[in-house]
Design a protein around this motif. Structure first.
Motif, PDB file in Angstrom:
ATOM      1  N   ASN A 320       0.851  -1.187   0.000  1.00  0.00           N
ATOM      2  CA  ASN A 320       0.000   0.000   0.000  1.00  0.00           C
ATOM      3  C   ASN A 320       0.890   1.241   0.000  1.00  0.00           C
ATOM      4  O   ASN A 320       1.270   1.726  -1.050  1.00  0.00           O
ATOM      5  N   SER A 321       1.222   1.773   1.154  1.00  0.00           N
ATOM      6  CA  SER A 321       2.072   2.964   1.261  1.00  0.00           C
ATOM      7  C   SER A 321       3.170   2.729   2.291  1.00  0.00           C
ATOM      8  O   SER A 321       3.022   1.918   3.218  1.00  0.00           O
ATOM      9  N   GLN A 342       0.892   2.160  -3.789  1.00  0.00           N
ATOM     10  CA  GLN A 342       0.194   3.426  -3.977  1.00  0.00           C
ATOM     11  C   GLN A 342       1.203   4.551  -3.727  1.00  0.00           C
ATOM     12  O   GLN A 342       2.316   4.466  -4.222  1.00  0.00           O
ATOM     13  N   SER A 343       0.852   5.587  -2.986  1.00  0.00           N
ATOM     14  CA  SER A 343       1.825   6.642  -2.697  1.00  0.00           C
ATOM     15  C   SER A 343       2.830   6.153  -1.669  1.00  0.00           C
ATOM     16  O   SER A 343       2.465   5.471  -0.701  1.00  0.00           O
ATOM     17  N   VAL A 346       1.999   9.474   2.390  1.00  0.00           N
ATOM     18  CA  VAL A 346       0.673  10.089   2.423  1.00  0.00           C
ATOM     19  C   VAL A 346       0.553  10.909   3.695  1.00  0.00           C
ATOM     20  O   VAL A 346       0.708  10.387   4.801  1.00  0.00           O
ATOM     21  N   ARG A 348      -2.304  13.208   5.229  1.00  0.00           N
ATOM     22  CA  ARG A 348      -3.700  13.528   4.931  1.00  0.00           C
ATOM     23  C   ARG A 348      -4.414  14.093   6.145  1.00  0.00           C
ATOM     24  O   ARG A 348      -3.983  13.935   7.291  1.00  0.00           O
ATOM     25  N   ARG A 369       0.562   1.590 -11.087  1.00  0.00           N
ATOM     26  CA  ARG A 369       0.466   2.558  -9.989  1.00  0.00           C
ATOM     27  C   ARG A 369      -0.110   3.854 -10.531  1.00  0.00           C
ATOM     28  O   ARG A 369       0.460   4.467 -11.425  1.00  0.00           O
ATOM     29  N   GLN A 370      -1.232   4.307  -9.946  1.00  0.00           N
ATOM     30  CA  GLN A 370      -1.826   5.550 -10.400  1.00  0.00           C
ATOM     31  C   GLN A 370      -1.616   6.695  -9.409  1.00  0.00           C
ATOM     32  O   GLN A 370      -1.903   7.845  -9.729  1.00  0.00           O
ATOM     33  N   ASP A 371      -1.120   6.394  -8.213  1.00  0.00           N
ATOM     34  CA  ASP A 371      -0.930   7.426  -7.198  1.00  0.00           C
ATOM     35  C   ASP A 371       0.480   8.010  -7.273  1.00  0.00           C
ATOM     36  O   ASP A 371       1.440   7.301  -7.594  1.00  0.00           O
ATOM     37  N   PHE A 375       1.599  12.409  -1.537  1.00  0.00           N
ATOM     38  CA  PHE A 375       0.235  12.942  -1.532  1.00  0.00           C
ATOM     39  C   PHE A 375       0.026  13.716  -0.240  1.00  0.00           C
ATOM     40  O   PHE A 375       0.199  13.179   0.858  1.00  0.00           O
ATOM     41  N   TYR A 407       3.963  14.379  -7.184  1.00  0.00           N
ATOM     42  CA  TYR A 407       3.353  14.843  -5.937  1.00  0.00           C
ATOM     43  C   TYR A 407       2.056  15.560  -6.257  1.00  0.00           C
ATOM     44  O   TYR A 407       1.912  16.211  -7.293  1.00  0.00           O
TER      45      TYR A 407
END
Length: 512
Positions: A320-321, A342-343, A346, A348, A369-371, A375, A407
């Motif tokens: 995941n991250s 993913q990223s 993160v 957030r 990977r789209q992230d 982030f 980013y």
């Protein structure tokens, strides 16, 4: 009366009566078997944990169908190894048939209790698979390194129900629980004497501190991790190492020690610092192959000092991250994160964050990977939640990866959104002008983009294998601020008078 005759072709007669050739005549093997390998290493296993299954092939290179009179482990039924020969389990096999120019599979696995031996905390266990006997005998050696370990796991009550930890309740008032247990006082200091194997989540109780000494090795079973309760603390006291063995570093990883698992993401859960945990410090650690390396939940960002400090720490191969902070207070120096599904980082729902001489990268290649690598937001996407981002500062950092945009700044325009990049190398190649006109991406604004370099390859040593050292001809070379750069890099090498961005001070990688 007519008479009818059945005419049967000679080939069919041969098949029916097997009179033309004895197709099923097997001769004994003559010691000329071939093997895909003559030694099978089952790598390192922990006591009482089953190994992975290893496979090798046995070849009959002759033109004759043969029978191997005996295939057996030298130690027989007392061997700690288990076999399957062409799918049949056992330790001793008689009259194993093998057709001409054909092969068969042999599967090998083991489970060993170190207490059955008197060889200390580590020993080599061996046996031999013998094919045939006498002058025709051939052998394949089996070798396994066995390590003793300290096992930490949830207990079961008299009804066999496994211990769990309460995380909270649902809207309907039902308990939310995970498999886990609270560490008792005798388990709150983990040393380098033996590796630890953890099943479920090892919980740090409220107002208690889990201390992990330099050189400790923590191995987590699938779905396991560490969870720190409200008012609890985690202190990881790794130190710089002088060899590639990382003898003084603290390592968090899965419990499969075979080389094929070295870089497999998602083997265990996470280090979870729950809301209200405090004074968490991680020095000189490697956290790899988790689902999430570290989760830092909400903390009191107005208090003095960060609730999580990261120094000289690496986080790799997170499915995941690598690091997720939610309304958290985090400070990091010489931090490296790479290869996340993913990223990698993160931040957030607001919070307060300071990163200095950190390398935040992502070259994930296990799936699409789209992230972005980084982030930052003052919201939780797809919710109505919003909190102030008091500060997110990146000084002397590298934010890079294999995507154009690495980013994203998600600002709802309601809560505060304070961020800054200074003397940093950033990957932001807006080829289609998708971000033109967005205030947070105004790179001429020196109040938030001060002395930054964009889209110049840092030239990592081997980003796919998490070797994030940089070349002295890359984009991060000499761009850091000498007044704010860390004194030494993540390898404890002194920074130069013109220091580099990122966790590593650059070298000439072409020199080997």
């Amino acid at each position: 009366m007519k008479k009818y005759f059945i005419i049967i072709p000679s080939l069919l007669l041969c098949i029916i009566f097997a009179s033309c050739r004895d197709d099923f005549a097997f001769s004994n093997s003559t010691g000329d078997l071939g093997f895909s390998q003559d030694t099978v290493f089952l790598d390192t296993v922990f006591t009482n944990i089953g190994s992975s299954t290893r496979t090798f092939k046995v070849y009959n290179n002759s033109s004759d169908d043969i029978v191997i009179p005996r295939v057996a482990l030298a130690q027989g039924e007392s061997s700690k190894y288990r076999l399957a020969v062409d799918g049949i389990p056992g330790r001793i096999f008689e009259n194993v048939e093998l057709l001409a120019k054909d092969s068969l599979f042999v599967f090998v696995e083991t489970t060993i209790d170190i207490n059955d031996f008197s060889s200390g905390d580590e020993f080599l266990y061996t046996d031999t698979i013998e094919f045939d006997s006498g002058p025709n005998q051939q052998k394949v050696e089996l070798v396994t390194l066995v390590q003793d370990a300290i096992f930490l796991f949830p207990e079961r009550d008299a009804q066999g129900i496994e211990e769990t930890l309460l995380l909270g309740t649902t809207d309907d008032g039902e308990d939310i629980r995970i498999s886990g247990f609270f560490l008792d006082d005798t388990e709150l200091t983990l040393t380098a004497a033996k590796p630890y194997v953890i099943y479920g989540y090892a919980g740090v109780p409220p107002n208690k501190t889990l201390t992990i000494d330099a050189g400790a090795r923590l191995h987590f079973h699938n779905g396991s991790g560490i969870i720190v309760a409200n008012e609890g603390s985690l202190q990881v006291n790794g130190l710089p190492s002088s060899t590639e063995e990382l003898e003084n570093e603290v390592i968090f990883e899965g419990d499969r020690l075979e080389p094929t698992y070295t870089d497999i993401a998602g083997q265990w859960g996470a280090i979870w610092l729950t809301a209200g945990s405090k004074n968490n410090i991680i020095n000189n650690a490697t956290i790899k192959n988790a689902s999430v390396g570290i989760i830092m939940d909400s903390s009191n960002t107005t208090s003095t000092g960060a609730t999580l400090k990261l120094n000289n720490t690496q986080i790799y191969n997170s499915s995941n991250s690598g690091l997720i902070g939610t309304t958290a207070h985090i400070e990091a120096e010489n931090l490296v994160i790479n290869n996340s599904g993913q990223s990698s980082l993160v931040l957030r729902l607001g919070g307060e964050y300071n990163f200095n001489n950190c390398t935040i990268a992502n070259y994930w290649d296990n799936s699409f990977r789209q992230d972005p690598t980084l982030f930052i937001s003052n919201i939780i996407p797809n919710t109505d939640l919003s909190e102030d981002l008091i500060n997110a500062s990146f000084t002397n950092c590298i934010i890079y990866g294999d995507r154009d945009i690495e980013y994203i700044l998600a600002d709802d325009g309601v809560s505060q959104f304070n961020f800054s990049f200074e003397n940093s190398l950033l990957k932001f190649n807006d080829r289609f002008d998708d971000f033109v006109g967005f205030t947070n991406y105004d790179f001429t604004d020196v109040s938030v983009y001060n002395q930054c370099t964009f889209n110049v390859d840092p030239i990592f040593k081997d980003e796919d294998n998490n070797l994030l050292q940089i070349d002295n001809s890359g984009g991060a070379n000499g761009i850091a601020n000498p007044a704010s750069a860390t004194t030494n890099d993540i390898l404890d090498n002194p920074r130069s008078a013109a220091p580099d961005a990122g966790a590593y001070e650059s070298t000439d990688l072409s020199a080997g």
